[in-house]
Design a protein around this motif. Sequence first.
Motif, PDB file in Angstrom:
ATOM      1  N   SER A 173       0.988   4.130  -2.836  1.00 23.74           N
ATOM      2  CA  SER A 173       0.680   5.604  -2.577  1.00 23.74           C
ATOM      3  C   SER A 173       1.631   6.383  -3.293  1.00 23.74           C
ATOM      4  O   SER A 173       1.433   7.716  -3.589  1.00 23.74           O
TER       5      SER A 173
ATOM      6  N   ARG B 141       1.066  -1.354  -0.109  1.00 22.43           N
ATOM      7  CA  ARG B 141       0.130  -0.018  -0.033  1.00 22.43           C
ATOM      8  C   ARG B 141       0.844   1.241  -0.044  1.00 22.43           C
ATOM      9  O   ARG B 141       0.636   2.217  -0.504  1.00 22.43           O
TER      10      ARG B 141
ATOM     11  N   ASN C 192       1.301  10.523  -3.085  1.00 22.06           N
ATOM     12  CA  ASN C 192       0.898  10.667  -1.853  1.00 22.06           C
ATOM     13  C   ASN C 192       2.135  10.168  -1.199  1.00 22.06           C
ATOM     14  O   ASN C 192       3.207   9.555  -1.500  1.00 22.06           O
TER      15      ASN C 192
ATOM     16  N   SER D  30       0.854   7.115  -6.933  1.00 23.48           N
ATOM     17  CA  SER D  30      -0.520   8.147  -6.825  1.00 23.48           C
ATOM     18  C   SER D  30       0.059   9.392  -6.462  1.00 23.48           C
ATOM     19  O   SER D  30      -0.856  10.421  -6.499  1.00 23.48           O
TER      20      SER D  30
END
Length: 112
Positions: free
Chosen positions: A107, A103, A112, A110
């Motif tokens: 992130s 995860r 983040n 994307s």
Amino acid sequence: TICQATPTPVFPKLTLEQAKEALKEAIAAFEIPENKARMEEAIASVADKTPMEKMPVLIPIVQEIQAAAMAKHGFEGPGAVMAATMQINMYAPQDPEIANGVRFLASKLSGN
């Protein structure tokens, strides 16, 4: 003329423990100051873009940052980071530590 196909690279098969180690090293690479700065600069450059517009900018940087960690585990050359990531991801359903790490990497893709 004879056309020669480029051989498909053969990558090692990661055990669960090797996958955890490679993932830890890949995540740690994002904390290296120069890599952190590269990501921050790239994210700032695509802040007003759609997710699809961000991908061509962020994916190569994320893969480059992970490349050294993956190379330590036998994943080098074209497609190496993707191949390693796919193997690591296969362990995610059975291992919460890997699921969390996957995860984290997602992130980064994307922004983040």
